[in-house]
Write a protein that holds these residues in place. Structure first.
Motif, PDB file in Angstrom:
ATOM      1  N   LEU A  38       0.692  -1.196   0.190  1.00 38.03           N
ATOM      2  CA  LEU A  38      -0.173   0.124   0.200  1.00 38.03           C
ATOM      3  C   LEU A  38       0.926   1.310   0.043  1.00 38.03           C
ATOM      4  N   SER A  39       1.822   0.992   0.623  1.00 39.41           N
ATOM      5  CA  SER A  39       2.631   2.606   0.725  1.00 39.41           C
ATOM      6  C   SER A  39       3.250   2.480  -0.322  1.00 39.41           C
ATOM      7  N   LEU A  40       4.044   1.869  -1.069  1.00 38.73           N
ATOM      8  CA  LEU A  40       4.411   2.126  -2.668  1.00 38.73           C
ATOM      9  C   LEU A  40       3.017   1.998  -3.619  1.00 38.73           C
ATOM     10  N   ASN A  41       2.168   1.222  -3.647  1.00 37.66           N
ATOM     11  CA  ASN A  41       0.976   1.460  -4.955  1.00 37.66           C
ATOM     12  C   ASN A  41      -0.433   1.071  -4.327  1.00 37.66           C
ATOM     13  N   ALA A  42      -1.217   1.794  -3.993  1.00 40.00           N
ATOM     14  CA  ALA A  42      -2.242   1.493  -3.179  1.00 40.00           C
ATOM     15  C   ALA A  42      -2.840   1.032  -4.970  1.00 40.00           C
ATOM     16  N   PHE A  65      -0.075  -6.403   2.326  1.00 41.28           N
ATOM     17  CA  PHE A  65      -0.077  -5.397   1.611  1.00 41.28           C
ATOM     18  C   PHE A  65       0.471  -4.334   2.730  1.00 41.28           C
ATOM     19  N   GLU A  66       0.797  -4.338   3.333  1.00 39.22           N
ATOM     20  CA  GLU A  66       1.369  -3.456   4.612  1.00 39.22           C
ATOM     21  C   GLU A  66       2.403  -4.095   5.843  1.00 39.22           C
ATOM     22  N   VAL A  67       3.169  -5.091   4.604  1.00 34.09           N
ATOM     23  CA  VAL A  67       3.761  -5.770   5.940  1.00 34.09           C
ATOM     24  C   VAL A  67       4.754  -5.805   7.058  1.00 34.09           C
ATOM     25  N   TYR A  68       5.361  -4.702   7.148  1.00 37.37           N
ATOM     26  CA  TYR A  68       6.899  -3.683   7.471  1.00 37.37           C
ATOM     27  C   TYR A  68       5.735  -2.955   8.202  1.00 37.37           C
ATOM     28  N   ALA A  69       4.739  -3.164   8.841  1.00 38.59           N
ATOM     29  CA  ALA A  69       3.232  -2.127   9.438  1.00 38.59           C
ATOM     30  C   ALA A  69       2.926  -2.650  10.094  1.00 38.59           C
ATOM     31  N   THR A  70       3.490  -4.116  10.319  1.00 38.87           N
ATOM     32  CA  THR A  70       1.953  -5.140  11.256  1.00 38.87           C
ATOM     33  C   THR A  70       2.580  -4.949  12.194  1.00 38.87           C
ATOM     34  N   PRO A  71       1.444  -5.670  13.419  1.00 38.28           N
ATOM     35  CA  PRO A  71       2.272  -5.701  14.574  1.00 38.28           C
ATOM     36  C   PRO A  71       2.889  -7.361  14.344  1.00 38.28           C
ATOM     37  N   TRP A  72       3.135  -8.161  14.206  1.00 37.39           N
ATOM     38  CA  TRP A  72       3.324  -9.483  14.184  1.00 37.39           C
ATOM     39  C   TRP A  72       4.992  -9.891  13.752  1.00 37.39           C
ATOM     40  N   PHE A  73       5.104  -8.413  12.190  1.00 41.00           N
ATOM     41  CA  PHE A  73       6.503  -8.334  11.985  1.00 41.00           C
ATOM     42  C   PHE A  73       7.244  -7.012  13.034  1.00 41.00           C
ATOM     43  N   ALA A  74       6.811  -6.634  13.578  1.00 35.27           N
ATOM     44  CA  ALA A  74       7.151  -5.653  14.553  1.00 35.27           C
ATOM     45  C   ALA A  74       7.642  -6.524  15.862  1.00 35.27           C
ATOM     46  N   ALA A  75       6.661  -7.508  15.946  1.00 36.81           N
ATOM     47  CA  ALA A  75       6.851  -7.928  17.351  1.00 36.81           C
ATOM     48  C   ALA A  75       8.175  -9.234  16.589  1.00 36.81           C
TER      49      ALA A  75
END
Length: 505
Positions: A38-42, A65-75
């Protein structure tokens, strides 16, 4: 409960857990590389969901579609960071103690060592010890009563720690980069077009970091001069080049400009920002002469639809002159839409392009008149018209024709549309990442640390000199490699021969 927490912490801070989390982080990042974000091409995300139905909606719910902003990636990221810190700090303390410790005392039975040699020599124990110290010059040694303990290869653990701390620094740098970096794209006309990095509204697309609000961007300005492109015979681009002027820092206050040749993969670097040349396209210029004789000239970039031939589509829009009444103005608005062919190829009246360079360009235009819908407060693409206005009959097609340079067409009310010229536009990208230097340093340290930890061998050697009843001395040499790497046997043989002087009992 305390025992449970202690065991959980030990498990989290083990090297096996850190490696598992590193693998999971790489696995979790894969959707970000394989799926549109989404951050690159919605628009591509919406297209993917529409094409894949329930599967696309399921991936959207999971945040793919917004992997790097998801809670599981941050976790995963935070767990990996915590695991590395908890794993490395105790190892650093242990390494500090090892560096200050003396070599291990000589074992009682050297014959049980994996490497062993002995001989009875016509020397005193003191002479045997002196010979051993000379042979192992450069080793960390400790001597006792007729014994020598030596150890080498401490750099192996140094390299290991450098590798892991550099990996930790790399993760921190990436995290900070996501917070304080920004990236934006903008289209600028060649032959005099300017761009200043003064705010996010100067960009066509802007992706800020988590801590960037767009009010404190690095100030600089560029002016695009002559643009040139080289192509192979099949239309494949060889290189793009734009002669630019720029000013930043003190140059802004002095209003002085510096020249630079901007090329693909050769960015302009100024005050921590990088300016890239991404590509180019064409801007057709049209002049509309209204029935009252007044003229309006407009040039707006058209979007390439074929990257090989640069056939481009777009919409150049005009307001009627001298009309103050909003209803009358909306009824007389004009849009010139269609296809631009840099090097035209005609199949009857069907126009296409056969080469990306400008060789007698032509346009196939559809002229619309009526309400363009630009006054209703909603955003509208500069590359197209609002088809809803056409469906509602408020915008009507009034002419269609192929035009070469200098040709014109006349509408039913006497309005004339002339195709004047074609100019180049360039696509620029500004990238700002204050951590890129740290990322480079940590990446180099990772390679160096890994190289040292893989090449340096940790090994130990002991020598014992025992006097015999006949006045001679029994000299024993024992060795232990603390790694499984090959090569220590040859080194031990050389050391043993130097200590025993190749004399056999």
């Amino acid at each position: 409960m305390i025992a449970f927490l202690r065991n959980t912490w030990r498990g989290l801070t083990s090297m096996r857990t850190a490696l598992t989390l590193l693998f999971l982080l790489a696995l979790a990042a894969m959707p970000g590389a394989l799926l549109p974000q989404l951050s690159l091409n919605a628009a591509k995300v919406d297209q993917y969901i529409a094409e894949h139905g329930w599967w696309g909606e399921f991936l959207q719910k999971l945040g793919f579609f917004e992997v790097y902003a998801t809670p599981w990636f941050a976790a995963i990221y935070l767990l990996l960071f915590t695991s590395l810190v908890g794993c490395l700090l105790p190892r650093l303390w242990e390494y500090f103690k090892q560096m200050r410790a003396r070599p291990v005392l000589t074992p009682r039975n050297l014959s049980r060592m994996p490497h062993h040699a002995q001989a009875v020599l016509d020397v005193t124990p003191e002479e045997a010890v002196g010979r051993a110290k000379k042979a192992m010059r450069g080793w960390r040694m400790d001597t006792g009563d007729g014994t020598v303990s030596a150890e080498r290869g401490y750099l192996r653990e140094t390299g290991n720690l450098v590798f892991h701390f550099a990996l930790l620094g790399l993760l921190v740098s990436f995290a900070l980069g996501k917070m304080f970096s920004y990236e934006g794209q903008v289209i600028v006309q060649a032959d005099g077009g300017q761009f200043c990095n003064g705010g996010i509204f100067n960009y066509d697309q802007f992706r800020p970091g988590l801590r960037v609000d767009g009010t404190d961007l690095t100030p600089f300005c560029v002016e695009i001069g002559k643009f040139s492109a080289d192509y192979l015979d099949n239309g494949q681009p060889v290189g793009f080049k734009a002669d630019i002027r720029y000013q930043s820092g003190a140059d802004l206050a002095a209003n002085s400009w510096e020249p630079y040749t901007l090329q693909v993969n050769h960015p302009l670097r100024t005050d921590g920002d990088r300016l890239y040349l991404l590509g180019h396209g064409y801007t057709p210029t049209f002049t509309v002469t209204f029935p009252n004789g007044e003229k309006r000239t407009q040039g707006i970039q058209w979007l390439p639809t074929d990257q090989l031939t640069l056939a481009s589509e777009g919409a150049t829009k005009f307001d009627p002159p001298g009309v103050t009444d909003s209803d009358q103005r909306r009824k007389g608005q004009i849009a010139v839409t269609g296809l631009l062919a840099p090097t035209p190829l005609l199949h009857g009246s069907i126009l296409n392009s056969k080469f990306p360079a400008l060789n007698n360009p032509m346009v196939a235009v559809d002229v619309y008149r009526g309400d363009l819908g630009v006054d209703d407060g909603r955003g509208q693409s500069i590359f197209s018209i609002d088809m809803k206005m056409v469906d509602q009959g408020r915008l009507q097609k009034v002419a269609r024709k192929n035009l070469a340079l200098g040709e014109e067409l006349t509408l039913d009310d006497g309005t004339k549309v002339r195709f004047d010229s074609v100019n180049d536009w360039v696509s620029l990208q500004v990238s700002h990442d204050p951590t890129q230097g740290y990322v480079l340093v940590f990446a180099i340290l990772i390679v160096l640390g890994l190289g040292v930890s893989l090449t340096v061998k940790r090994r130990r050697v002991w020598v014992r000199a025992t006097p015999q009843d006949d006045g001679r001395t029994l000299v024993e040499v024992g060795g232990l490699a603390r790694t499984d790497q090959a090569g220590y046997g040859e080194e031990f043989t050389r050391l043993a021969r130097a200590v025993l002087n190749e004399e056999k009992s």
